[in-house]
Design an enzyme around this catalytic site. Structure first.
Site, PDB file in Angstrom:
ATOM      1  N   CYS A 114       0.815  -1.220   0.000  1.00 20.96           N
ATOM      2  CA  CYS A 114       0.000   0.000   0.000  1.00 20.96           C
ATOM      3  C   CYS A 114       0.847   1.268   0.000  1.00 20.96           C
ATOM      4  CB  CYS A 114      -0.946   0.005   1.196  1.00 20.96           C
ATOM      5  SG  CYS A 114      -2.132  -1.357   1.182  1.00 20.96           S
ATOM      6  N   HIS A 250      -3.384   7.472   1.688  1.00 18.19           N
ATOM      7  CA  HIS A 250      -3.770   6.128   1.268  1.00 18.19           C
ATOM      8  C   HIS A 250      -5.181   5.859   1.785  1.00 18.19           C
ATOM      9  CE1 HIS A 250      -4.028   1.908   0.698  1.00 18.19           C
ATOM     10  NE2 HIS A 250      -3.771   1.579   1.941  1.00 18.19           N
ATOM     11  N   ASN A 280     -10.074  -0.065  -0.492  1.00 14.58           N
ATOM     12  CA  ASN A 280      -8.617   0.010  -0.415  1.00 14.58           C
ATOM     13  C   ASN A 280      -8.041  -0.564  -1.709  1.00 14.58           C
ATOM     14  OD1 ASN A 280      -5.882  -0.305   0.106  1.00 14.58           O
ATOM     15  ND2 ASN A 280      -6.163  -1.095   2.163  1.00 14.58           N
TER      16      ASN A 280
END
Length: 323
Positions: A114, A250, A280
């Site tokens: 990520c 993020h 996500n």
């Protein structure tokens, strides 16, 4: 004069299939209310059968090139941040290079889960500052739906697929924080936390794995580490949180996003939030949010932006840039 890596184009791509939270109610002990209350996610996009990460990345790259008014041969290099490349090798970035018809330069993948886009943007910045390249495509693209355990309600409801891309170009600046472009970066990792977020398979073990996560532990580390990295990057640029126009984090979980903003002393009206629509998307989430934020009219030329992300490794970092 000081060389800066300046954003001159941005674009994104999302697969056509939109998956609402209600999709999971027939197969898992979960609900729309449960998912939203714990993550802020309402829907996400899943790639179609046979649709690859490099295909998503190519669409985002084309959008960014069109936004910059450029064609593929104007680009010297491609960095693709992904943990879900099409093949073990060659890199998905070289597949994008081929799909774009780019006959020169170089392309490679970068994997920091990520945090991948922050790492890729920092790497591209270093290449531009060193003179290795003049114009670069920096892409984040993922098909995380391919590595989900569909029986694990704590993970499979959180992730989605998508891609975002930036075109960055070497330009002269004054060497002050008033310059457009990347002003500072901060990267970190700590491998002792590997078991908090990982995939339980891989090439060297000859297994096909699924994503595993200790969500509470990741949350505990995320807020502190993200805020600290953002503050460090701002300090390197001679700035403070009070100078920030937008945090583009993020997009993992609304509680992490809001907790990090609070720790930085910033209100949520200065945070670009897209997690409700995309879930996500790992390394794709920051460039996706930058592109959507620009399209919404939130992000404008001259705005000071902080991006920050944390992912498996644990790996985390932040970038300060002026749009």
């Amino acid at each position: 004069m000081t060389r800066r890596a300046v954003v001159i184009g941005v674009g994104h791509y999302l697969p056509d299939r939109v998956v609402p939270n209600s999709y999971f109610e027939s197969t898992l002990d979960t609900s729309d209310d449960w998912i939203q209350s714990r993550s802020g996610i309402q829907r996400r996009h899943f790639a179609a059968e046979g649709q690859t990460t490099s295909e998503l990345a190519t669409h985002a790259a084309l959008a960014a090139l069109a936004d910059a008014g450029l064609v593929a041969d104007d680009i010297d290099a491609i960095i693709l941040a992904t943990s879900t490349a099409d093949l073990t090798f060659p890199s998905a970035a070289t597949m994008v290079q081929s799909a774009l018809g780019m006959k020169k330069g170089f392309a490679f993948d970068l994997q920091a889960v990520c945090a991948g886009f922050v790492y890729a943007l920092s790497t591209a910045n270093a290449m531009i500052l060193s003179g290795q390249a003049k114009r670069m495509l920096v892409i984040g693209a993922e098909t995380f739906s391919r590595i989900m355990d569909w029986t694990d309600r704590s993970t499979c409801v959180l992730f989605g697929d998508g891609a975002g891309a930036l075109v960055i170009e070497a330009q002269d600046g004054t060497g002050t924080a008033a310059d457009r472009g990347i002003l500072s970066t901060d990267l970190n990792s700590d491998g002792q936390y590997k078991d908090l977020l990982y995939v339980d398979g891989g090439v060297s073990t000859q297994t096909t794995g699924h994503l595993r996560m200790q969500g509470n532990q990741v949350f505990r580390h995320a807020v502190e580490k993200l805020a600290s990295s953002a503050e460090t990057a701002l300090e390197k640029a001679g700035l403070t949180a009070a100078d920030v126009d937008w945090v583009v984090p993020h997009q993992a979980n609304i509680r992490i996003i809001s907790g990090t903003a609070k720790k930085m002393g910033l209100s949520m009206d200065r945070v670009v939030v897209t997690v409700q629509d995309h879930g996500n998307t790992s390394a794709a989430s920051i460039p996706l949010a930058l592109s959507v934020g620009r399209d919404r009219g939130q992000i404008n030329p001259g705005d000071l932006i902080v991006t920050e992300a944390i992912g498996g490794g644990l790996a985390w970092g932040a970038v300060v840039l002026r749009w």
